[in-house]
Design an enzyme around this catalytic site. Sequence first.
Site, mmCIF file in Angstrom:
data_model
loop_
_atom_site.group_PDB
_atom_site.id
_atom_site.type_symbol
_atom_site.label_atom_id
_atom_site.label_comp_id
_atom_site.label_asym_id
_atom_site.label_seq_id
_atom_site.Cartn_x
_atom_site.Cartn_y
_atom_site.Cartn_z
ATOM 1 N N PRO A 65 0.775 -1.253 0.000
ATOM 2 C CA PRO A 65 0.000 0.000 0.000
ATOM 3 C C PRO A 65 0.803 1.299 0.000
ATOM 4 O O PRO A 65 0.387 2.263 -0.642
ATOM 5 C CB PRO A 65 -0.818 -0.091 1.306
ATOM 6 C CG PRO A 65 -0.885 -1.542 1.628
ATOM 7 C CD PRO A 65 0.414 -2.121 1.138
ATOM 8 N N LYS A 168 5.455 7.925 -12.754
ATOM 9 C CA LYS A 168 4.084 7.590 -12.355
ATOM 10 C C LYS A 168 3.361 8.811 -11.762
ATOM 11 O O LYS A 168 2.238 9.138 -12.152
ATOM 12 C CB LYS A 168 4.165 6.448 -11.328
ATOM 13 C CG LYS A 168 2.912 6.176 -10.547
ATOM 14 C CD LYS A 168 2.002 5.215 -11.233
ATOM 15 C CE LYS A 168 0.698 5.088 -10.474
ATOM 16 N NZ LYS A 168 -0.294 4.313 -11.171
HETATM 17 P P1 NAD Z 1 -4.628 -3.547 -1.685
HETATM 18 O O1 NAD Z 1 -4.845 -2.808 -0.405
HETATM 19 O O2 NAD Z 1 -5.743 -4.265 -2.333
HETATM 20 O O3 NAD Z 1 -3.429 -4.613 -1.480
HETATM 21 C C1 NAD Z 1 -2.320 -4.428 -0.640
HETATM 22 C C2 NAD Z 1 -2.033 -5.764 0.034
HETATM 23 O O4 NAD Z 1 -0.844 -5.624 0.831
HETATM 24 C C3 NAD Z 1 -3.148 -6.240 0.973
HETATM 25 O O5 NAD Z 1 -3.548 -7.540 0.626
HETATM 26 C C4 NAD Z 1 -2.498 -6.184 2.360
HETATM 27 O O6 NAD Z 1 -2.959 -7.200 3.234
HETATM 28 C C5 NAD Z 1 -1.041 -6.386 2.004
HETATM 29 N N1 NAD Z 1 -0.112 -5.922 3.035
HETATM 30 C C6 NAD Z 1 -0.149 -4.770 3.741
HETATM 31 N N2 NAD Z 1 0.894 -4.712 4.578
HETATM 32 C C7 NAD Z 1 1.604 -5.842 4.376
HETATM 33 C C8 NAD Z 1 2.804 -6.368 4.954
HETATM 34 N N3 NAD Z 1 3.485 -5.707 5.894
HETATM 35 N N4 NAD Z 1 3.242 -7.561 4.512
HETATM 36 C C9 NAD Z 1 2.554 -8.258 3.578
HETATM 37 N N5 NAD Z 1 1.423 -7.813 2.995
HETATM 38 C C10 NAD Z 1 0.957 -6.620 3.409
HETATM 39 O O7 NAD Z 1 -3.981 -2.470 -2.683
HETATM 40 P P2 NAD Z 1 -3.865 -2.570 -4.276
HETATM 41 O O8 NAD Z 1 -5.030 -1.893 -4.910
HETATM 42 O O9 NAD Z 1 -3.499 -3.967 -4.656
HETATM 43 O O10 NAD Z 1 -2.627 -1.598 -4.525
HETATM 44 C C11 NAD Z 1 -1.291 -2.007 -4.293
HETATM 45 C C12 NAD Z 1 -0.358 -0.939 -4.816
HETATM 46 O O11 NAD Z 1 -0.610 -0.749 -6.208
HETATM 47 C C13 NAD Z 1 -0.543 0.434 -4.166
HETATM 48 O O12 NAD Z 1 0.723 1.006 -3.957
HETATM 49 C C14 NAD Z 1 -1.371 1.193 -5.185
HETATM 50 O O13 NAD Z 1 -1.167 2.594 -5.119
HETATM 51 C C15 NAD Z 1 -0.844 0.622 -6.478
HETATM 52 N N6 NAD Z 1 -1.779 0.709 -7.621
HETATM 53 C C16 NAD Z 1 -3.077 0.326 -7.482
HETATM 54 C C17 NAD Z 1 -3.943 0.416 -8.571
HETATM 55 C C18 NAD Z 1 -5.386 -0.013 -8.458
HETATM 56 O O14 NAD Z 1 -6.165 0.260 -9.385
HETATM 57 N N7 NAD Z 1 -5.794 -0.685 -7.378
HETATM 58 C C19 NAD Z 1 -3.467 0.886 -9.813
HETATM 59 C C20 NAD Z 1 -2.126 1.245 -9.938
HETATM 60 C C21 NAD Z 1 -1.284 1.145 -8.825
#
Ligand code: NAD
Length: 289
Positions: A65, A168
């Site tokens: 995150p 980005k």
């Molecule tokens: P999300 O919250 O769905 O997933 C993050 C995951 O990380 C969760 O499953 C959480 O349990 C896990 N996590 C948190 N702390 C952790 C730790 N210490 N150890 C292991 N796992 C841990 O978020 P997402 O939508 O998958 O986004 C992830 C990244 O991608 C972010 O940085 C976001 O900005 C980027 N992003 C997202 C999108 C989108 O459309 N969702 C698009 C482009 C970029």
Amino acid sequence: MKIAFIGLGNMGGGMAANLVKAGHDVSAFDLSEEALAAAKDNGCATFTDASEAVLGAEAVVTMLPNGAIVKSVYTDSVIGKAPEGAVLLDCSTIDVATAKEVTAAAEAAGYDMVDAPVSGGIAAANGGTLTFMVGGTDKAFKRAEAVLNAMGKAVIHAGDAGAGQTAKICNNMLLAISMIGTAEAMKMAQKLGLDPQKFYEISSQSSGYCWSLNAYTPMPGVGVESPADNDYQGGFATGLMLKDLRLAMEAAENADANVPMGQRAASLYEDFNGAGNGGLDFSAIIKML
Ligand code: NAD
């Protein structure tokens, strides 16, 4: 290749599944049991500790995150735990300063590392059609490219460490500004009595041409089909756009860059998000104008 994947959320879950489909041996870790169970169903080996998942890995991919979490995961569970010489890929969107700091720590411990944030949402993560913008040395990029190709349609070397994150946030700041500008112009044309569809037809073929108008028209029933036609559900959430704008404002301040339009866009998205709209597609900002 033996790959460890940490962070199996909305994005990481699909990305890890695509690595399995490409024939890699994926060791997965997430704090969420639900995410781990889904990864297991997708063919990953699952672990209850990140430092166990990285044992023996030739590559480690993280999709987390924020910068604080990325830093703690690399410091506590990856650097010094993954085999020396493994290539490390952080695909999360985080601040430029933390990306550079973590890469420097990894390099000092003998790893190649890239920051490789993505463009494209959950559908692109599931479909393996993400675009990766990559910061790191030529050697690290070449090694990372082989892994990233299994999860995306384009892999672009942006420059040195941090350059992926820079690309980005600058791109998304531009997108926020252009979306607000497009929405403003469409609403103003309408208020002045011009049919918004006529405005779209004219401006999309004139100098107002831009991605927000031509490919993602923010007004329902006007221009191309977009989240606006689905009550602003799906697409790219306002909350995530705001996250990227905050990172952009932080980076602008650190670099002493003058970004008055970016600042205004960030403050409008703060207001829109604060009014309970964080889950709506970012083009819904037109509702506030
Ligand atoms: P999300 O919250 O769905 O997933 C993050 C995951 O990380 C969760 O499953 C959480 O349990 C896990 N996590 C948190 N702390 C952790 C730790 N210490 N150890 C292991 N796992 C841990 O978020 P997402 O939508 O998958 O986004 C992830 C990244 O991608 C972010 O940085 C976001 O900005 C980027 N992003 C997202 C999108 C989108 O459309 N969702 C698009 C482009 C970029």
